[in-house]
Design a protein around this motif. Structure first.
Motif, PDB file in Angstrom:
ATOM      1  N   UNK A   1       0.975  -1.153   0.015  1.00 17.90           N
ATOM      2  CA  UNK A   1       0.018   0.018   0.120  1.00 17.90           C
ATOM      3  C   UNK A   1       1.016   1.322   0.198  1.00 17.90           C
ATOM      4  N   UNK A   2       0.439   2.176  -0.452  1.00 17.34           N
ATOM      5  CA  UNK A   2       1.300   3.490  -0.670  1.00 17.34           C
ATOM      6  C   UNK A   2       0.671   4.394   0.339  1.00 17.34           C
ATOM      7  N   UNK A   3      -0.150   4.109   1.026  1.00 18.12           N
ATOM      8  CA  UNK A   3      -0.894   4.815   2.144  1.00 18.12           C
ATOM      9  C   UNK A   3      -0.361   4.338   3.640  1.00 18.12           C
ATOM     10  N   UNK A   4       0.030   5.361   4.279  1.00 23.45           N
ATOM     11  CA  UNK A   4       0.690   5.170   5.606  1.00 23.45           C
ATOM     12  C   UNK A   4      -0.420   4.545   6.461  1.00 23.45           C
ATOM     13  N   UNK A   5      -1.716   5.041   6.301  1.00 22.16           N
ATOM     14  CA  UNK A   5      -2.915   4.545   7.118  1.00 22.16           C
ATOM     15  C   UNK A   5      -3.165   3.099   6.712  1.00 22.16           C
ATOM     16  N   UNK A   6      -2.981   2.926   5.636  1.00 25.11           N
ATOM     17  CA  UNK A   6      -3.287   1.273   4.913  1.00 25.11           C
ATOM     18  C   UNK A   6      -2.071   0.401   5.898  1.00 25.11           C
ATOM     19  N   UNK A   7      -1.090   0.756   5.864  1.00 27.21           N
ATOM     20  CA  UNK A   7      -0.144   0.069   6.602  1.00 27.21           C
ATOM     21  C   UNK A   7      -0.362  -0.102   8.216  1.00 27.21           C
ATOM     22  N   UNK A   8      -0.580   0.776   8.421  1.00 25.90           N
ATOM     23  CA  UNK A   8      -0.911   0.827  10.115  1.00 25.90           C
ATOM     24  C   UNK A   8      -1.996  -0.036  10.357  1.00 25.90           C
ATOM     25  N   UNK A   9      -3.156   0.006   9.299  1.00 29.47           N
ATOM     26  CA  UNK A   9      -4.427  -0.924   9.686  1.00 29.47           C
ATOM     27  C   UNK A   9      -3.928  -2.351   9.415  1.00 29.47           C
ATOM     28  N   UNK A  10      -3.028  -2.668   8.552  1.00 29.43           N
ATOM     29  CA  UNK A  10      -2.470  -4.082   8.265  1.00 29.43           C
ATOM     30  C   UNK A  10      -1.764  -4.372   9.420  1.00 29.43           C
ATOM     31  N   UNK A  11      -0.691  -3.512  10.110  1.00 27.40           N
ATOM     32  CA  UNK A  11       0.167  -3.768  11.173  1.00 27.40           C
ATOM     33  C   UNK A  11      -0.977  -4.269  12.305  1.00 27.40           C
ATOM     34  N   UNK A  12      -1.933  -3.479  12.536  1.00 24.79           N
ATOM     35  CA  UNK A  12      -2.849  -3.845  13.671  1.00 24.79           C
ATOM     36  C   UNK A  12      -3.730  -5.279  13.398  1.00 24.79           C
ATOM     37  N   UNK A  13      -4.117  -5.278  12.213  1.00 26.28           N
ATOM     38  CA  UNK A  13      -4.914  -6.477  11.873  1.00 26.28           C
ATOM     39  C   UNK A  13      -4.037  -7.936  12.341  1.00 26.28           C
ATOM     40  N   UNK A  14      -2.685  -7.748  11.817  1.00 24.50           N
ATOM     41  CA  UNK A  14      -1.739  -8.858  12.070  1.00 24.50           C
ATOM     42  C   UNK A  14      -1.522  -9.037  13.620  1.00 24.50           C
ATOM     43  N   UNK A  15      -1.627  -8.189  14.371  1.00 22.59           N
ATOM     44  CA  UNK A  15      -1.356  -8.359  15.952  1.00 22.59           C
ATOM     45  C   UNK A  15      -2.592  -8.902  16.447  1.00 22.59           C
ATOM     46  N   UNK A  16      -3.844  -8.407  16.033  1.00 20.29           N
ATOM     47  CA  UNK A  16      -5.140  -8.680  16.495  1.00 20.29           C
ATOM     48  C   UNK A  16      -5.155 -10.211  16.236  1.00 20.29           C
ATOM     49  N   UNK A  17      -5.079 -10.718  15.081  1.00 23.66           N
ATOM     50  CA  UNK A  17      -5.362 -12.039  14.481  1.00 23.66           C
ATOM     51  C   UNK A  17      -4.481 -13.037  15.452  1.00 23.66           C
ATOM     52  N   UNK A  18      -3.264 -12.610  15.793  1.00 21.83           N
ATOM     53  CA  UNK A  18      -2.471 -13.641  16.542  1.00 21.83           C
ATOM     54  C   UNK A  18      -2.528 -13.325  17.895  1.00 21.83           C
ATOM     55  N   UNK A  19      -3.562 -12.424  18.685  1.00 19.75           N
ATOM     56  CA  UNK A  19      -3.698 -12.342  19.952  1.00 19.75           C
ATOM     57  C   UNK A  19      -3.823 -13.934  20.485  1.00 19.75           C
ATOM     58  N   UNK A  20      -3.501 -14.148  21.890  1.00 26.22           N
ATOM     59  CA  UNK A  20      -3.730 -15.278  22.277  1.00 26.22           C
ATOM     60  C   UNK A  20      -5.114 -15.676  22.546  1.00 26.22           C
ATOM     61  N   UNK A  21      -5.829 -14.575  23.204  1.00 25.84           N
ATOM     62  CA  UNK A  21      -7.308 -14.839  23.325  1.00 25.84           C
ATOM     63  C   UNK A  21      -8.303 -14.908  22.005  1.00 25.84           C
ATOM     64  N   UNK A  22      -7.917 -14.122  21.208  1.00 28.15           N
ATOM     65  CA  UNK A  22      -8.560 -14.101  19.646  1.00 28.15           C
ATOM     66  C   UNK A  22      -8.514 -15.402  19.111  1.00 28.15           C
ATOM     67  N   UNK A  23      -6.997 -16.005  19.114  1.00 28.65           N
ATOM     68  CA  UNK A  23      -6.680 -17.123  18.467  1.00 28.65           C
ATOM     69  C   UNK A  23      -7.835 -18.492  19.016  1.00 28.65           C
TER      70      UNK A  23
END
Length: 438
Positions: free
Chosen positions: A331-353
């Motif tokens: 993505x050429x968007x800083x906001x898009x990259x931030x959303x992607x990083x947040x998504x990666x962290x959330x999806x592998x959160x222990x409780x979420x898993x």
């Protein structure tokens, strides 16, 4: 025109969009033309859209929707805005998403499977690598090494794995088994004996959906269970045409062909969840499908070990390693990259898993979560994963999409052509392997 394309056209089929190498390379040329316009779009994105993410996936059944909602709710709770783009059928969703990525209009996040599916996208520079997130979150310590390898390319991580699953489970209706006085099968010979009993009693032995992905998945399970580990690896890892000209592969072909006689006339184009419903309602006794089947059983109020039983593969009881993953397009968007990083962290959160996989029917991919609450069938899978001798890399982990799609064509044609002999099938199968030998 490649031999792959020519073969598909000769069979009256169009090349598979987005997975054909020639089409992929041609579409990549358009990406450069779209670059300037995408930069302009990124420049006018509102500042408040930092955590907004369009998520393209194909989890659309009732149980799958409940599972994916765990991710959506967790992402929202963490400050994100989940924009759901659910497309029925992965065979439609994958080409749609890949075409968008190549065309310069990617979703923020896209579902895939671990392995070689997204390799060309990474090679083209169309995916963000997630090395920084992985390092910050300690993925090396919390994820199995084989899984990390399956989401990596040239030493960089390009996808977020969210589960472990295997496609070769046998599920069965326990009440029917008790009524007919039969034991759960462990081998293919056992299966045919049990199937005969149900067929004679007026019950459909095997629920099945004759869709291309289900047919190919079923065949791969037969290949692993009836053919064995060595033959399976000779096919998918070594791409050895001679391996399929022997007695072992002939037996695989015979077992697969025999399964046709235990399905019903309504199987063409039936979805997997419709087949699962046949087991739930007692119309059919058994179904061979992946872990995601359990989500359908859970939605129906069924309990593993009480209402339904499970066998991890017939014959050699291998755990065919598979994992759903999410890729993050460049993505050429800083906001898009931030959303992607947040998504990666959330999806592998222990409780979420734990919450997600309990609903999905699969096993948490993290090796440091509490699995005591998993159902009886998941615990069978966990035990298998502790034994390296029972772990077997899935086809997507060993072979590229072009080869797998070409093999699927041969398998689908064989299922639809009862007059085709195992020997004829083997020669067609061998021809595909020969084409992809390195």
């Amino acid at each position: 025109m490649s031999a792959i394309v020519a073969r598909r056209l000769a069979r009256g089929k169009a090349p598979r969009a987005a997975f054909n190498r020639e089409e992929f390379q041609m579409m990549s040329k358009y990406r450069a033309l779209l670059g300037a316009s995408m930069l302009a779009v990124a420049a006018v994105q509102p500042a408040g859209a930092a955590e907004k993410a369009e998520v393209l996936h194909w989890w659309t059944t009732q149980s799958q929707s409940k599972a994916v909602k765990v991710f959506a709710d967790a992402f929202s709770a963490a400050g994100g805005e989940w924009v759901d783009n659910a497309i029925v059928n992965g065979d439609v969703a994958k080409p749609t998403g890949i075409n968008r990525i190549v065309g310069g209009n990617p979703p923020t996040v896209m579902m895939m499977n671990a392995g070689k599916q997204f390799g060309e996208l990474a090679d083209q520079g169309l995916l963000r690598n997630l090395d920084d997130v992985a390092a910050a979150e300690g993925w090396q310590a919390s994820l199995p090494a084989d899984v990390l390898a399956a989401v990596s390319r040239d030493g960089h991580i390009y996808a977020v794995p969210v589960n472990l699953q295997t496609p070769n489970w046998l599920w069965y209706n326990k009440a029917l088994f008790e009524k007919f006085g039969v034991e759960e099968p462990k081998t293919w010979e056992d299966f045919f004996a049990v199937a005969d009993t149900f067929q004679q009693g007026g019950i459909i032995p095997l629920a099945f959906g004759a869709q291309a992905w289900q047919q190919h998945q079923l065949f791969n399970g037969v290949l692993a269970g009836a053919g064995g580990r060595d033959l399976y690896m000779s096919v998918f890892r070594d791409k050895n045409p001679e391996a399929v000209r022997g007695a072992e592969f002939k037996r695989v072909a015979e077992v697969y062909a025999k399964l046709r006689s235990y399905t019903d006339p309504g199987s063409p184009n039936r979805s997997f969840n419709e087949a699962a419903s046949m087991v739930i309602t007692g119309k059919a006794a058994m179904h061979i499908m992946g872990d995601w089947e359990k989500g359908e059983f859970t939605s129906a109020g069924w309990v593993a070990g009480k209402d339904y039983g499970c066998v991890l593969g017939l014959g050699e009881q291998n755990f065919l390693m598979d994992s759903n993953v999410f890729i993050m397009p460049e993505t050429r968007s800083e906001s898009g990259a931030k959303a992607q990083d947040l998504m990666a962290r959330v999806m592998l959160d222990k409780d979420v898993q734990v919450e997600f996989n309990n609903l999905k029917g699969s096993i948490p991919v993290r090796n440091d979560v509490d699995t005591s609450g998993l159902d009886a069938c998941s615990k069978i899978g966990l035990e298998a994963l502790k034994d390296p001798g029972k772990q077997l890399a899935g086809p997507d982990w060993l072979a590229g999409a072009d080869m797998l799609n070409s093999l699927a064509d041969v398998v689908v044609e064989y299922w639809a052509t009862p007059s085709e002999t195992p020997e004829q099938f083997a020669e067609k199968y061998a021809a595909v392997l020969a084409e992809f030998q390195e």
